[in-house]
Design a protein around this motif. Structure first.
Motif, PDB file in Angstrom:
ATOM      1  N   SER A 243       0.815  -1.216   0.000  1.00 26.30           N
ATOM      2  CA  SER A 243       0.000   0.000   0.000  1.00 26.30           C
ATOM      3  C   SER A 243       0.855   1.276   0.000  1.00 26.30           C
ATOM      4  O   SER A 243       0.368   2.337  -0.366  1.00 26.30           O
ATOM      5  N   ARG A 244       2.106   1.167   0.372  1.00 27.99           N
ATOM      6  CA  ARG A 244       3.003   2.326   0.368  1.00 27.99           C
ATOM      7  C   ARG A 244       3.413   2.714  -1.048  1.00 27.99           C
ATOM      8  O   ARG A 244       3.906   3.817  -1.277  1.00 27.99           O
ATOM      9  N   GLY A 245       3.239   1.787  -1.985  1.00 32.04           N
ATOM     10  CA  GLY A 245       3.594   2.071  -3.370  1.00 32.04           C
ATOM     11  C   GLY A 245       5.088   1.957  -3.610  1.00 32.04           C
ATOM     12  O   GLY A 245       5.876   1.748  -2.690  1.00 32.04           O
ATOM     13  N   GLY A 246       5.462   2.045  -4.848  1.00 35.98           N
ATOM     14  CA  GLY A 246       6.877   1.967  -5.212  1.00 35.98           C
ATOM     15  C   GLY A 246       7.282   0.549  -5.584  1.00 35.98           C
ATOM     16  O   GLY A 246       6.710  -0.430  -5.122  1.00 35.98           O
ATOM     17  N   GLU A 247       8.285   0.487  -6.447  1.00 37.60           N
ATOM     18  CA  GLU A 247       8.739  -0.809  -6.958  1.00 37.60           C
ATOM     19  C   GLU A 247       9.405  -1.653  -5.862  1.00 37.60           C
ATOM     20  O   GLU A 247       9.176  -2.854  -5.768  1.00 37.60           O
ATOM     21  N   ARG A 248      10.225  -1.010  -5.027  1.00 34.92           N
ATOM     22  CA  ARG A 248      10.923  -1.759  -3.974  1.00 34.92           C
ATOM     23  C   ARG A 248       9.912  -2.342  -2.976  1.00 34.92           C
ATOM     24  O   ARG A 248      10.049  -3.477  -2.528  1.00 34.92           O
ATOM     25  N   ASN A 249       8.896  -1.558  -2.626  1.00 36.87           N
ATOM     26  CA  ASN A 249       7.871  -2.057  -1.703  1.00 36.87           C
ATOM     27  C   ASN A 249       7.092  -3.217  -2.313  1.00 36.87           C
ATOM     28  O   ASN A 249       6.748  -4.173  -1.619  1.00 36.87           O
ATOM     29  N   ALA A 250       6.826  -3.133  -3.611  1.00 38.52           N
ATOM     30  CA  ALA A 250       6.125  -4.231  -4.285  1.00 38.52           C
ATOM     31  C   ALA A 250       6.985  -5.490  -4.281  1.00 38.52           C
ATOM     32  O   ALA A 250       6.479  -6.603  -4.067  1.00 38.52           O
ATOM     33  N   ASP A 251       8.297  -5.329  -4.485  1.00 39.28           N
ATOM     34  CA  ASP A 251       9.203  -6.480  -4.443  1.00 39.28           C
ATOM     35  C   ASP A 251       9.245  -7.101  -3.051  1.00 39.28           C
ATOM     36  O   ASP A 251       9.259  -8.318  -2.902  1.00 39.28           O
ATOM     37  N   ASP A 252       9.285  -6.251  -2.007  1.00 39.80           N
ATOM     38  CA  ASP A 252       9.279  -6.759  -0.635  1.00 39.80           C
ATOM     39  C   ASP A 252       7.974  -7.484  -0.325  1.00 39.80           C
ATOM     40  O   ASP A 252       7.973  -8.518   0.345  1.00 39.80           O
ATOM     41  N   ALA A 253       6.867  -6.960  -0.811  1.00 43.19           N
ATOM     42  CA  ALA A 253       5.565  -7.605  -0.591  1.00 43.19           C
ATOM     43  C   ALA A 253       5.538  -8.974  -1.261  1.00 43.19           C
ATOM     44  O   ALA A 253       5.072  -9.955  -0.668  1.00 43.19           O
ATOM     45  N   ASP A 254       6.072  -9.060  -2.476  1.00 47.60           N
ATOM     46  CA  ASP A 254       6.130 -10.345  -3.181  1.00 47.60           C
ATOM     47  C   ASP A 254       7.047 -11.327  -2.461  1.00 47.60           C
ATOM     48  O   ASP A 254       6.750 -12.515  -2.355  1.00 47.60           O
ATOM     49  N   ALA A 255       8.187 -10.829  -1.969  1.00 52.17           N
ATOM     50  CA  ALA A 255       9.123 -11.691  -1.250  1.00 52.17           C
ATOM     51  C   ALA A 255       8.501 -12.223   0.039  1.00 52.17           C
ATOM     52  O   ALA A 255       8.720 -13.385   0.407  1.00 52.17           O
ATOM     53  N   ALA A 256       7.716 -11.401   0.719  1.00 54.03           N
ATOM     54  CA  ALA A 256       7.036 -11.853   1.940  1.00 54.03           C
ATOM     55  C   ALA A 256       6.047 -12.968   1.617  1.00 54.03           C
ATOM     56  O   ALA A 256       5.932 -13.960   2.360  1.00 54.03           O
ATOM     57  N   LEU A 257       5.352 -12.846   0.508  1.00 53.92           N
ATOM     58  CA  LEU A 257       4.408 -13.898   0.096  1.00 53.92           C
ATOM     59  C   LEU A 257       5.146 -15.162  -0.343  1.00 53.92           C
ATOM     60  O   LEU A 257       4.660 -16.272  -0.128  1.00 53.92           O
ATOM     61  N   GLN A 258       6.334 -15.005  -0.954  1.00 51.74           N
ATOM     62  CA  GLN A 258       7.154 -16.177  -1.297  1.00 51.74           C
ATOM     63  C   GLN A 258       7.570 -16.922  -0.037  1.00 51.74           C
ATOM     64  O   GLN A 258       7.539 -18.150   0.002  1.00 51.74           O
ATOM     65  N   LEU A 259       7.991 -16.178   0.978  1.00 50.33           N
ATOM     66  CA  LEU A 259       8.365 -16.789   2.251  1.00 50.33           C
ATOM     67  C   LEU A 259       7.179 -17.515   2.865  1.00 50.33           C
ATOM     68  O   LEU A 259       7.311 -18.639   3.352  1.00 50.33           O
ATOM     69  N   GLN A 260       6.033 -16.881   2.814  1.00 48.24           N
ATOM     70  CA  GLN A 260       4.819 -17.504   3.353  1.00 48.24           C
ATOM     71  C   GLN A 260       4.527 -18.821   2.627  1.00 48.24           C
ATOM     72  O   GLN A 260       4.220 -19.841   3.262  1.00 48.24           O
ATOM     73  N   ALA A 261       4.644 -18.831   1.308  1.00 55.87           N
ATOM     74  CA  ALA A 261       4.400 -20.042   0.524  1.00 55.87           C
ATOM     75  C   ALA A 261       5.458 -21.110   0.823  1.00 55.87           C
ATOM     76  O   ALA A 261       5.141 -22.303   0.902  1.00 55.87           O
ATOM     77  N   PHE A 262       6.717 -20.704   0.998  1.00 52.68           N
ATOM     78  CA  PHE A 262       7.801 -21.633   1.318  1.00 52.68           C
ATOM     79  C   PHE A 262       7.518 -22.348   2.635  1.00 52.68           C
ATOM     80  O   PHE A 262       7.641 -23.570   2.748  1.00 52.68           O
ATOM     81  N   VAL A 263       7.122 -21.595   3.653  1.00 58.67           N
ATOM     82  CA  VAL A 263       6.842 -22.175   4.969  1.00 58.67           C
ATOM     83  C   VAL A 263       5.601 -23.061   4.894  1.00 58.67           C
ATOM     84  O   VAL A 263       5.571 -24.149   5.484  1.00 58.67           O
ATOM     85  N   ALA A 264       4.580 -22.643   4.158  1.00 60.14           N
ATOM     86  CA  ALA A 264       3.366 -23.458   4.021  1.00 60.14           C
ATOM     87  C   ALA A 264       3.692 -24.788   3.338  1.00 60.14           C
ATOM     88  O   ALA A 264       3.209 -25.845   3.761  1.00 60.14           O
ATOM     89  N   GLU A 265       4.529 -24.748   2.303  1.00 60.02           N
ATOM     90  CA  GLU A 265       4.916 -25.976   1.617  1.00 60.02           C
ATOM     91  C   GLU A 265       5.729 -26.883   2.544  1.00 60.02           C
ATOM     92  O   GLU A 265       5.518 -28.092   2.589  1.00 60.02           O
ATOM     93  N   LEU A 266       6.644 -26.287   3.292  1.00 59.74           N
ATOM     94  CA  LEU A 266       7.455 -27.051   4.237  1.00 59.74           C
ATOM     95  C   LEU A 266       6.567 -27.705   5.296  1.00 59.74           C
ATOM     96  O   LEU A 266       6.729 -28.877   5.630  1.00 59.74           O
ATOM     97  N   ARG A 267       5.608 -26.967   5.788  1.00 55.75           N
ATOM     98  CA  ARG A 267       4.676 -27.494   6.788  1.00 55.75           C
ATOM     99  C   ARG A 267       3.864 -28.653   6.200  1.00 55.75           C
ATOM    100  O   ARG A 267       3.635 -29.659   6.873  1.00 55.75           O
TER     101      ARG A 267
END
Length: 194
Positions: free
Chosen positions: A77-101
């Motif tokens: 919601s803060r906007g910007g390319e770097r923030n969008a990349d961080d948001a995507d990376a957070a969702l990747q981490l979430q998916a990684f942990v869900a798959e591991l679980r």
């Protein structure tokens, strides 16, 4: 000692990862010592994930889904390319942990020995980059990799003799198997074999 080599640590540490749930400190301690790969084979961005998980306020097992989703929404919601990349990376981490679980299942479920052996093989293949990645390891680490695979194969055959076991029992048995495996120093053909 064989169980101190990379392949053995990887399998044993993953099998024991969620003794108290998947906690942030435990996961990143594991990722600091063993390589991990995404589904496409690229190395995970461990340092970035660690920073993002700290910024999201993660600590316990229950935090992964809810806090990472909220963090991703807040950053995006803060906007910007770097923030969008961080948001995507957070969702990747979430998916990684869900798959591991999902792969690990619940700690107290009893499954056939072959199931746990296959899981160990999958961890070795994915996290070390398959046979190509294992072949790039130093010679002593590659020997340990093949020894761990052989130990997993031997334990997988126990279904004919033993009842299904929990992941914890399998991990203890694998560690004992690796401790009892004969080791050697140097190359074959040099020195004395007893």
């Amino acid at each position: 000692v064989l169980h101190e080599r990379l392949a053995a640590r990887l399998v044993l540490d993953l099998l024991r990862l969620d003794r108290r749930g998947i906690r942030r400190a435990d996961l990143f301690a594991l990722l600091a010592h063993v390589p991990a790969r995404m589904e496409d084979g690229t190395l995970i961005p461990r340092q970035r994930w660690e920073r993002l998980s700290r910024d999201a306020g993660l600590s316990g097992d229950a935090d992964w889904s809810e806090r990472l989703s909220a963090f991703s929404d807040r950053v995006r919601s803060r906007g910007g390319e770097r923030n969008a990349d961080d948001a995507d990376a957070a969702l990747q981490l979430q998916a990684f942990v869900a798959e591991l679980r999902t792969q690990l299942g619940t700690p107290d479920v009893e499954l056939p020995w072959q199931h746990w052996a296959d899981l160990g093989h999958r961890f070795l293949h994915r996290w070390l980059g398959g046979h190509r990645g294992a072949a790039a390891l130093p010679p002593e680490e590659f020997e340990a990799f093949t020894a761990v695979q052989a130990a997993l194969d031997r334990l997988g055959r126990l279904d004919a003799l033993a009842q299904p076991v929990t992941r914890t029992v399998f991990a203890h048995t694998l560690e004992s198997e690796l401790d009892s495996a004969p080791g050697r120093v140097g190359r074959i053909g040099v020195g004395v074999q007893i």
